[in-house]
Scaffold this motif. Structure first.
Motif, PDB file in Angstrom:
ATOM      1  N   LYS A 114       0.818  -1.229   0.000  1.00  0.00           N
ATOM      2  CA  LYS A 114       0.000   0.000   0.000  1.00  0.00           C
ATOM      3  C   LYS A 114       0.844   1.268   0.000  1.00  0.00           C
ATOM      4  N   MET A 115       2.076   1.165   0.469  1.00  0.00           N
ATOM      5  CA  MET A 115       2.959   2.340   0.457  1.00  0.00           C
ATOM      6  C   MET A 115       3.168   2.849  -0.969  1.00  0.00           C
ATOM      7  N   ARG A 116       3.152   1.936  -1.923  1.00  0.00           N
ATOM      8  CA  ARG A 116       3.479   2.296  -3.298  1.00  0.00           C
ATOM      9  C   ARG A 116       2.291   2.196  -4.250  1.00  0.00           C
ATOM     10  N   TYR A 117       1.395   1.249  -3.992  1.00  0.00           N
ATOM     11  CA  TYR A 117       0.268   1.004  -4.898  1.00  0.00           C
ATOM     12  C   TYR A 117      -1.061   1.137  -4.160  1.00  0.00           C
TER      13      TYR A 117
END
Lengths: 248, 248
Positions: B128-131
């Motif tokens: 979730k940090m990136r997507y």
């Protein structure tokens, strides 16, 4: 701190559903900030960007009313925001067809980059400890998702117009959301900064929590102030609401 | 660690959409655990609860096929799960109408109380940090919401069958989800433990990430093993997938 009205006697909601534009995020500052940049790009820095934001937003209810009154099929808010932008540009004597298409796309996406009010993330995080927190916004899912990731809003689910295919204040928007959540309308509390939204939610049997956002219109009076009622809760922000709902 | 297939050459997905039952949560253990308790309550502890869980799940594809093939209007998975429970009880010679209605409701809700696989919460949190991470499950929204809150799954949005009104592996389930997210199918990656699901997603133009869950069927072979292909990614869990997608 604003008071709750007899809240010790009231049923606890099972789920909290949030209006987003104005209640959780500050649309006016964000739209004015981005519009200032785009107005400069089209060499129209003479236009006041906060007034431009207000004029864009003024087209919001009439645009949705066309869908609510079945004068056109359901379309998502991103589409309406784009049409509203073209309308407000025309109002200023600017031909939207003379503007680079990519710039209009990016300008419309200003609604995806709104900032939360300062109390929103902390307040929602505390409320989420005890209650499921969902959006009940007229914004479409992709729009709400971007706003949430941009601001760090910790929603349990993104519901609202695109899921129920109904724009608030149509009753189906509230009743459809309760049905999807598998709770009775009386177990669902709408949290909103707008009396008109809360009045429609109450008419459908929902609980209501008013959040005071005196700066939503830059300090000007809200257009729906005459629809004010005694709501079940009345809070000066989402941390105050968390206090009142026992989310410490 | 399972390898990715040429992933350095591949486009990065813009959004990750997850199958949930079997991929993120362990349905078999949870359904067996709760069914063991309910079988005891109806004095049928002689029935093996893991086999009962398998037999309940076996009715999943046929139940959804009735909707996919337009033999009945769309109904949510909570409704199908209840009908499937009544069917499996009858198969064991138990008349569901002789059972207390509240117990049947609670038994059906066993699907709302499933536990995540041990790597799921950490893996999703890193991804979730990136997507943006969304569900693309056949489960309805209330069901997915309960599973998420029960297990602490940090979804950005709950999408899937109830939003698209289509059950996987119908193409509309994948294409409708991409449309709602305002991304092209090629920008959306389905993450799933099932080859059949991934094959349908690929046929609709999505990227595909296989997650190996050897214990989904208690160690028995998966029913869709013959649909195996070379997926864009292949991971031994969601932390492994996070590693492969550069989410450290």
């Amino acid at each position: 701190m604003a008071g709750s009205i007899g809240s010790t006697l009231m049923a606890t909601p099972r789920v909290l559903a949030f209006d987003v534009f104005g209640t959780v995020v500050d649309w006016r500052s964000g739209i004015a900030r981005d519009s200032s940049r785009f107005l400069a790009e089209i060499s129209r820095s003479d236009i006041d960007s906060a007034t431009f934001a207000d004029n864009w937003r003024k087209r919001y209810q009439p645009a949705m009313a066309e869908v609510r009154d079945s004068r056109r099929p359901f379309v998502i808010l991103d589409v309406l925001h784009r049409e509203m932008l073209e309308g407000v540009l025309s109002e200023y004597g600017i031909n939207p067809r003379a503007i680079e298409p990519d710039l209009l796309v990016d300008w419309t996406r200003a609604w995806h980059r709104l900032e939360p009010w300062p109390d929103a993330v902390v307040g929602l995080t505390r409320l989420k400890m005890r209650y499921p927190i969902v959006t009940l916004s007229n914004g479409n899912i992709a729009l709400m998702l971007d706003v949430a990731r941009h601001g760090g809003l910790p929603w349990d689910a993104i519901l609202g117009a695109e899921v129920t295919r109904a724009y608030k204040p149509a009753a189906e928007a509230y009743l459809g959301t309760a049905a999807i959540l598998d709770v009775s309308p009386a177990d669902l509390c709408l949290v909103a900064a707008h009396h008109s939204d809360l009045a429609a939610a109450r008419a459908s049997g929902l609980l209501t929590a008013f959040v005071n956002r005196p700066m939503e219109y830059g300090g000007a009076e809200a257009p729906d102030r005459d629809q004010r009622q005694e709501w079940e809760w009345r809070a000066d922000g989402l941390t105050d609401l968390a206090d009142q709902l026992g989310c410490h």
